[in-house]
Motif scaffolding. Structure first.
Motif, PDB file in Angstrom:
ATOM      1  N   ARG A   3      49.322  54.436  58.364  1.00 52.05           N
ATOM      2  CA  ARG A   3      48.426  55.003  57.189  1.00 52.05           C
ATOM      3  C   ARG A   3      48.875  55.057  55.917  1.00 52.05           C
ATOM      4  N   LYS A  20      44.933  61.079  53.202  1.00 48.68           N
ATOM      5  CA  LYS A  20      45.753  60.334  53.982  1.00 48.68           C
ATOM      6  C   LYS A  20      44.513  59.214  54.310  1.00 48.68           C
ATOM      7  N   CYS A  21      44.921  57.876  54.342  1.00 47.44           N
ATOM      8  CA  CYS A  21      43.929  56.952  54.562  1.00 47.44           C
ATOM      9  C   CYS A  21      44.619  55.933  55.703  1.00 47.44           C
ATOM     10  N   ALA A  22      43.604  55.730  56.690  1.00 44.45           N
ATOM     11  CA  ALA A  22      43.737  54.824  57.635  1.00 44.45           C
ATOM     12  C   ALA A  22      44.007  53.435  57.278  1.00 44.45           C
ATOM     13  N   MET A  23      44.734  52.511  58.200  1.00 42.32           N
ATOM     14  CA  MET A  23      44.826  51.360  57.686  1.00 42.32           C
ATOM     15  C   MET A  23      44.457  50.485  58.790  1.00 42.32           C
ATOM     16  N   ALA A  28      37.755  51.643  56.918  1.00 46.46           N
ATOM     17  CA  ALA A  28      38.858  52.758  57.099  1.00 46.46           C
ATOM     18  C   ALA A  28      38.692  53.748  55.832  1.00 46.46           C
ATOM     19  N   CYS A  30      39.391  57.682  53.826  1.00 48.06           N
ATOM     20  CA  CYS A  30      40.424  58.666  53.281  1.00 48.06           C
ATOM     21  C   CYS A  30      40.033  60.059  53.657  1.00 48.06           C
TER      22      CYS A  30
END
Length: 192
Positions: A3, A20-23, A28, A30
């Motif tokens: 993340r 919070k951002c998924a990678m 994806a 945030c």
């Protein structure tokens, strides 16, 4: 899953927040952490939470908001409050501000050419006073030493010899020129 944390200190009218951002995934997204509800001391203020993000060593993070500034010579540092976050980025408590001191601690060694090629000497004294007047002088702050050279090298004063700005500026006003036909700059720099 990997993340990315993004501090957004201007979010919410300057209250600040984290995203919070998924990678890894192509689409994806945030998600806003909504830290303002966990930091009641920020309500109604432009606290800029999230301006600083630091790992806390236990898998969590600390998000900080500078709330005021303090002058330190010609610069300023911001001090503030921090919010501790657990590994799921949920609030785990606040951290009260700690007393900070100006980060102007330094030792300065000035090397002055006092040979006959420098004239008028009063301009050197004025220049020295102007520079020295810009620092916080004292134990635990800035200390100044002066070396003067011409044909020979003289340590006019050592670090810490003048523990106050007043004493240091008086010494600068009373500094007399060495004189001499030779200018041994390299020798003075090596000694400094």
């Amino acid at each position: 899953p990997p993340r990315l944390l993004v501090g957004a200190p201007w979010d919410g009218d300057g209250q600040g927040d984290l995203y919070k951002c998924a990678m890894g995934a192509p689409n994806a997204s945030c998600a806003k952490a909504n830290l303002g509800s966990a930091a009641p001391w920020l309500r109604g203020s432009a606290g800029h939470l999230g301006m600083t993000l630091v790992g806390s060593g236990d898998g969590g993070f600390v998000a900080c908001a500078p709330l005021w500034s303090q002058e330190c010579g010609s610069s300023a540092f911001s001090s503030g409050r921090c919010l501790r976050l657990n590994e799921r980025l949920q609030p785990a408590g606040t951290i009260a501000p700690t007393a900070q001191r100006c980060s102007t601690y330094m030792d300065i060694v000035l090397v002055l050419d006092g040979s006959n090629s420098i004239y008028p000497w009063e301009e050197v004294q004025a220049f020295l006073g102007n520079i020295l007047g810009r620092f916080f002088i004292g134990p635990g702050q800035t200390q100044v030493a002066v070396l003067q050279y011409g044909e020979r090298l003289v340590q006019e004063w050592a670090l810490g010899q003048h523990p106050t700005a007043r004493s240091l500026l008086e010494a600068a006003r009373n500094l007399t020129r060495q004189e001499g036909r030779e200018t041994r700059t390299a020798m003075a720099i090596r000694q400094a």
